[in-house]
Design an enzyme around this catalytic site. Structure first.
Site, mmCIF file in Angstrom:
data_model
loop_
_atom_site.group_PDB
_atom_site.id
_atom_site.type_symbol
_atom_site.label_atom_id
_atom_site.label_comp_id
_atom_site.label_asym_id
_atom_site.label_seq_id
_atom_site.Cartn_x
_atom_site.Cartn_y
_atom_site.Cartn_z
ATOM 1 N N ARG A 173 2.812 4.887 6.436
ATOM 2 C CA ARG A 173 3.215 4.167 7.650
ATOM 3 C C ARG A 173 3.720 2.753 7.361
ATOM 4 N NH1 ARG A 173 -2.541 5.010 10.255
ATOM 5 N NH2 ARG A 173 -2.987 4.514 8.082
ATOM 6 N N HIS A 205 -2.222 -3.992 4.985
ATOM 7 C CA HIS A 205 -2.020 -3.600 6.388
ATOM 8 C C HIS A 205 -3.370 -3.341 7.045
ATOM 9 C CE1 HIS A 205 -2.680 0.859 5.914
ATOM 10 N NE2 HIS A 205 -2.457 0.527 4.661
ATOM 11 N N CYS A 224 0.832 -1.196 0.000
ATOM 12 C CA CYS A 224 0.000 0.000 0.000
ATOM 13 C C CYS A 224 0.876 1.260 0.000
ATOM 14 C CB CYS A 224 -0.907 0.004 1.230
ATOM 15 S SG CYS A 224 -2.073 1.390 1.265
ATOM 16 N N CYS A 241 -6.172 -0.093 6.898
ATOM 17 C CA CYS A 241 -5.928 0.490 5.570
ATOM 18 C C CYS A 241 -7.075 1.441 5.199
ATOM 19 C CB CYS A 241 -5.793 -0.613 4.527
ATOM 20 S SG CYS A 241 -5.429 0.036 2.867
ATOM 21 N N ASP A 278 0.392 3.779 1.716
ATOM 22 C CA ASP A 278 0.322 4.369 3.054
ATOM 23 C C ASP A 278 1.720 4.677 3.602
ATOM 24 O OD1 ASP A 278 0.125 4.505 6.034
ATOM 25 O OD2 ASP A 278 -1.989 4.067 5.626
HETATM 26 ZN ZN ZN Z 1 -3.443 1.208 3.004
#
Ligand code: ZN
Length: 204
Positions: A44, A96, A40, A99, A42
Site C-alpha cells: 500500500r 507508514h 516498507c 505498519c 507494504d
Molecule cells: Zn510496513
C-alpha cells in the site's frame, strides 16, 4: 498467465511514449535520481506514486518495516551506490502508520526469520518504554513506535561511513524521516532531517 498485467504494461508504455516520445530512450541512457527512498515493502506504500515521481527520478530500497541495519549488505550496497555513484542529494526514510512489520516485531508471536529481521524494532521499543507506556491505548503506541523506528533508521543512515565520508568531502546530502498515512495518503515529515555530521543526534 498474468495476461492482465502484461496488457497493463503495454498500455502503460504506450501512454508514456504518447506523452513523451523520447521517454524510454532517455532513461536507457542514464539514471540520475536526486532521491533515495528507503521504505516498507507494504503493497500500500508505492514509493514513486506517493511523491509523484516518474521512473528515473527515485532510487528505491524497500524491506519489511523500512529498516537500515548497519550489517545488512543489501541495504548498504544500495546506500553506497546511491551516495557514491548516483550522488543523490536526499535520503528519505519513509515508514507508514499501520505498519504490520512494526506490529509483528512487538506482538510476542513467533513467525520465523522475520522475527530476527525485526529485532531492531524491539530494541527501539525497549529504549522508549517509558514514553510508549504513557500513551493512551495500543493504536497510539503503535503509531509512535512507527515514528521512533523511522527516527532510529535516520540515525543509522546518517551515522553510516558512506554518508559520513560524503559529508567529509563536501557532498550535499540530507537524510529525512517521514511517515506515510494509509488513511489519507499524506506524508508526515517528522522533522528529524540531518544534513551534516554535526547534526547526528544521540540516542533518541
Ligand atoms: Zn510496513
Amino acid at each position: 498467465m498474468l495476461d492482465d498485467l502484461k496488457d497493463n504494461n503495454r498500455a502503460w508504455a504506450q501512454r508514456k511514449v504518447a506523452i513523451d516520445p523520447g521517454f524510454f530512450r532517455r532513461l536507457e541512457g542514464q539514471q540520475a535520481p536526486k532521491y533515495l527512498w528507503i521504505g516498507c515493502s507494504d503493497s500500500r506504500v508505492p514509493a514513486n506514486d506517493i511523491v509523484g515521481l516518474d521512473p528515473g527520478e527515485l532510487f528505491v530500497h524497500r524491506n519489511v518495516a523500512n529498516l537500515a541495519p548497519p550489517q545488512d549488505a543489501n541495504y548498504l550496497s544500495v546506500l553506497q551506490f546511491a551516495v557514491d555513484v548516483i550522488k543523490v542529494e536526499h535520503v528519505l526514510v519513509v515508514g507508514h502508520y499501520g505498519c504490520g512489520g512494526v506490529a509483528a516485531a512487538v506482538d510476542g508471536q513467533r513467525r520465523g526469520l522475520v522475527d530476527h529481521w525485526l529485532h531492531p524494532i524491539r530494541e527501539t521499543q525497549n529504549e522508549h518504554r517509558e514514553e510508549l507506556d504513557a500513551l493512551d491505548g495500543p493504536k497510539a503506541r503503535w503509531d509512535r513506535l512507527v515514528e521512533l523506528n523511522v527516527q532510529r533508521q535516520v540515525r543509522n543512515v546518517a551515522s553510516d561511513v558512506f554518508v559520513q565520508d560524503a559529508w567529509a568531502r563536501g557532498q550535499p546530502l540530507c537524510v529525512h524521516g517521514w511517515v506515510y498515512s494509509l488513511a489519507n495518503g499524506l506524508v508526515n515529515d517528522l522533522g528529524v532531517s540531518v544534513a551534516g555530521p554535526d547534526e547526528v543526534a544521540g540516542p533518541g
